[in-house]
Design an enzyme around this catalytic site. Structure first.
Site, PDB file in Angstrom:
ATOM      1  N   LYS A 104       1.333 -30.038-115.424  1.00 16.04           N
ATOM      2  CA  LYS A 104      -0.022 -29.833-114.553  1.00 16.04           C
ATOM      3  C   LYS A 104       0.405 -28.964-113.271  1.00 16.04           C
ATOM      4  CE  LYS A 104      -3.690 -32.421-113.492  1.00 16.04           C
ATOM      5  NZ  LYS A 104      -4.507 -33.204-114.216  1.00 16.04           N
ATOM      6  N   GLY A 216     -17.278 -41.017-106.972  1.00 14.47           N
ATOM      7  CA  GLY A 216     -16.735 -39.558-107.394  1.00 14.47           C
ATOM      8  C   GLY A 216     -18.009 -39.100-108.166  1.00 14.47           C
ATOM      9  N   TYR A 217     -18.752 -37.998-107.589  1.00 18.32           N
ATOM     10  CA  TYR A 217     -19.850 -37.371-108.415  1.00 18.32           C
ATOM     11  C   TYR A 217     -19.518 -35.698-108.653  1.00 18.32           C
ATOM     12  CZ  TYR A 217     -24.293 -38.394-110.069  1.00 18.32           C
ATOM     13  OH  TYR A 217     -25.426 -39.132-110.976  1.00 18.32           O
ATOM     14  N   GLY A 218     -18.141 -35.628-109.175  1.00 14.62           N
ATOM     15  CA  GLY A 218     -17.915 -34.160-109.775  1.00 14.62           C
ATOM     16  C   GLY A 218     -18.082 -34.009-111.179  1.00 14.62           C
ATOM     17  N   ASN A 219     -17.468 -33.058-111.786  1.00 14.21           N
ATOM     18  CA  ASN A 219     -17.944 -32.898-113.420  1.00 14.21           C
ATOM     19  C   ASN A 219     -17.618 -34.211-113.924  1.00 14.21           C
ATOM     20  OD1 ASN A 219     -16.173 -32.198-116.158  1.00 14.21           O
ATOM     21  ND2 ASN A 219     -17.929 -31.041-115.568  1.00 14.21           N
ATOM     22  N   ALA A 220     -16.476 -35.091-113.905  1.00 13.95           N
ATOM     23  CA  ALA A 220     -16.256 -36.188-114.692  1.00 13.95           C
ATOM     24  C   ALA A 220     -17.235 -37.400-114.122  1.00 13.95           C
ATOM     25  CB  ALA A 220     -14.928 -36.653-114.570  1.00 13.95           C
ATOM     26  N   GLY A 221     -17.332 -37.677-112.933  1.00  9.65           N
ATOM     27  CA  GLY A 221     -18.262 -38.670-112.332  1.00  9.65           C
ATOM     28  C   GLY A 221     -19.750 -38.608-112.622  1.00  9.65           C
TER      29      GLY A 221
HETATM   30  N1  GLU Z   1      -7.586 -32.074-115.850  1.00  3.59           N
HETATM   31  C1  GLU Z   1      -7.884 -32.831-117.296  1.00  3.59           C
HETATM   32  C2  GLU Z   1      -6.753 -34.127-117.139  1.00  3.59           C
HETATM   33  O1  GLU Z   1      -6.348 -34.633-116.097  1.00  3.59           O
HETATM   34  C3  GLU Z   1      -7.664 -32.069-118.530  1.00  3.59           C
HETATM   35  C4  GLU Z   1      -6.761 -31.398-118.709  1.00  3.59           C
HETATM   36  C5  GLU Z   1      -6.795 -30.469-120.105  1.00  3.59           C
HETATM   37  O2  GLU Z   1      -7.629 -30.416-120.560  1.00  3.59           O
HETATM   38  O3  GLU Z   1      -5.749 -29.987-120.316  1.00  3.59           O
HETATM   39  O4  GLU Z   1      -6.822 -34.656-118.156  1.00  3.59           O
END
Ligand code: GLU
Length: 414
Positions: A104, A216-221
Site C-alpha cells: 500500500k 461514503g459516496y465515493g467510487n466504492a460507496g
Molecule cells: N485500493 C483498493 C483496495 O484497498 C484496490 C487495490 C488494488 O486494486 O490493487 O483493495
C-alpha cells in the site's frame, strides 16, 4: 488518529492464530511488513512556490506473488495506517486466492485543495521516489481513497519515462485507453454486491424487502448503492464527508450521484432529511455499508448499530473492540478483506490482460469476478461453521493459512 491501525490488524491476526496455531517463527514473519519506504519530495505549486510532501510505500508480503495495493492521497495518511492497509492487502489477495502479495502507498496531502496540475506533479514526484521498488513483477499500485484513473495514467507515464520501456502492468485502475480493464471502475462495489447477495441468501433476508444505509459516496460507496438498488434493495440513507441524507421511503442512488457531481456532496438532495455521519451508522436498516474510512464503528457506537449485516466496503471500518460488540449482538459481518476484494481481483485481471496483450469483454470480467467472490464467500463461511468462529476470523484463518504455507515452502528451515 488515536487508534493505531497496525496494532488493530495485529489483534485480528492473534485471534485467527489462536485457531490456526501456525509455527511460531512463521507467525512472526506474518506479523511484520517486509519493507517500508518513506519518502519526502518537493512539488512545484501553481503559485510558483515549492511545497514538500511526505509519502510511504509499504510492501507487507510478496511470498504469494508481487506486492499489490493502492495509493491513497489524504491529509490523515500516516505510517501505521499504510502498514495496516498493506497487511490487509496481503490477507485480501489470499482470501480471493489471486497470486499476489500485499502492499500500500499513501501521500499526506489534501487533493480537494489542489489543482489538477498540482496533483499531476505530486503523482509524478511520488512515483519518481518509489520507482526502484515498484514494477509489473515487483509491486503494482492502484487507486485508493482520492486517487483516480487519471492519477494512475500520470503515474504510468512517469514510470515508463524513467524505465524507458512500455510496462502497462506496473499499475492498475488505469483509464481503458491506456490498458485499463473494462469493469475495474465498479469492481469493488460489484464484488461487494455479490457477497451481500450471498449473505442475504445465507441469512434468509429477501433483498426486495431489505433496506440499506451507505456511509461514503465515493467510487466504492456510490456504485454499491446503485448496484444494490438494481438488485431490489431499498437505499434509505447515504452520506459523504460533508454529511448524510435519509428517506425512509427510499432514495434514487443514481439521482443522488448526479446531485453529488453537481454540488460536490450528497447533502441538500431534495426529498430527503439531513442526518450526520454518526446518525447514519445508527439508523434502523438491514444492511449497513461502511464505504469511507477506517475506525468508523467503534466501542462508542457499536452498541447502537441496528443493522443485521455490516458489509465492510471500506478498509478497517470496525475497531477490534467494536467487532466484539457487533458479534455479541449477532450482527453478521462481511469483513473488509472479503467484502471489498472485488477491486483488487479485477486489478489482477487488468494485470493479466496487460501481460498477455489481449483484452476481455466487460461480461467476461464480471463472470470471472463473480466466480471468485462466490468461492471466497463459501470458503470463509465453511471455516466459520467448522471452527464456530465469526466471519472476520474465518477470513483471516483462510488467508493466513495460505500465506503461511507459501512462507514455509520458501523457508530454508522447513
Ligand atoms: N485500493 C483498493 C483496495 O484497498 C484496490 C487495490 C488494488 O486494486 O490493487 O483493495
Amino acid at each position: 488518529m488515536a487508534n493505531n491501525l497496525f496494532e488493530s490488524q495485529l489483534r485480528q491476526l492473534d485471534k485467527a492464530q489462536s485457531i490456526l496455531q501456525i509455527d511460531k517463527n512463521i507467525y512472526e514473519v506474518l506479523q511484520h511488513p517486509q519493507r517500508v519506504t518513506e519518502v519526502s519530495f518537493p512539488v512545484k505549486m501553481d503559485s510558483g512556490k515549492t511545497q514538500n510532501f511526505d509519502g510511504y510505500r509499504v510492501l507487507h508480503s510478496d511470498t504469494r506473488g508481487p506486492g499489490k495495493g493502492g495509493i491513497r492521497f489524504h491529509p490523515d495518511v500516516n505510517l501505521a495506517e499504510v502498514k495496516a492497509l498493506a497487511a490487509w492487502m496481503t490477507w485480501k489477495t489470499a482470501v480471493v486466492g489471486i497470486p499476489m502479495g500485499g502492499a500500500k502507498g499513501g501521500v499526506i496531502c489534501n487533493p480537494k485543495e489542489m489543482s489538477s496540475t498540482e496533483l499531476e506533479r505530486l503523482s509524478r514526484g511520488f512515483i519518481k521516489e518509489i520507482a526502484p521498488h515498484i514494477g509489473v513483477d515487483k509491486d503494482i499500485p492502484a487507486p485508493d481513497v482520492y486517487t483516480t484513473p487519471q492519477i494512475m495514467a500520470w503515474m504510468l507515464d512517469e514510470y515508463e519515462a524513467i524505465t524507458n520501456k512500455k510496462e502497462p502492468g506496473m499499475i492498475t485502475g488505469k483509464p481503458i485507453e491506456l490498458g485499463g480493464s473494462l469493469g475495474r471502475d465498479i469492481a469493488t462495489a460489484k464484488g461487494g454486491a455479490i457477497v451481500v447477495d450471498d449473505a442475504c441468501k445465507h441469512l434468509g433476508i429477501n433483498p426486495k424487502k431489505a433496506t440499506v444505509a451507505v456511509q461514503g459516496y465515493g467510487n466504492a460507496g456510490h456504485n454499491m448503492a446503485i448496484l444494490l438498488g438494481e438488485l431490489g434493495f431499498k437505499i434509505i440513507a447515504v452520506s459523504d464527508s460533508k454529511g448524510g441524507i435519509y428517506n425512509k421511503a427510499g432514495l434514487d442512488p443514481v439521482k443522488v450521484f448526479e446531485h453529488k457531481q453537481k454540488t460536490k456532496s450528497v447533502v441538500g438532495f431534495t426529498g430527503a432529511e439531513s442526518i450526520s455521519n454518526e446518525e447514519l451508522l445508527e439508523i434502523e436498516c438491514d444492511i449497513l455499508v461502511p464505504a469511507a474510512l477506517e475506525n468508523q464503528i467503534t466501542a462508542e457506537n457499536a452498541d447502537k448499530i441496528k443493522a443485521k449485516v455490516v458489509a465492510e466496503l471500506a478498509n478497517g471500518p470496525t475497531t477490534p473492540e467494536a467487532d466484539e460488540i457487533l458479534h455479541k449482538k449477532n450482527i453478521f459481518i462481511i469483513p473488509d478483506i472479503l467484502c471489498n476484494a472485488g477491486g483488487v481481483t479485477v486489478s489482477y485481471f487488468e494485470w493479466i490482460q496487460n501481460r498477455i496483450g489481449e483484452y476481455w469483454a466487460r461480461e467476461e470480467v464480471f463472470e470471472k469476478l463473480e466466480k471468485r467472490m462466490i468461492t471466497a464467500f463459501d470458503d470463509v463461511l465453511a471455516i466459520c461453521k467448522e471452527n464456530k468462529c465469526h466471519m472476520r476470523t474465518a477470513a483471516f484463518v483462510l488467508a493466513m493459512q495460505r500465506v503461511a504455507k507459501s512462507v514455509a515452502l520458501r523457508s530454508c528451515h522447513h
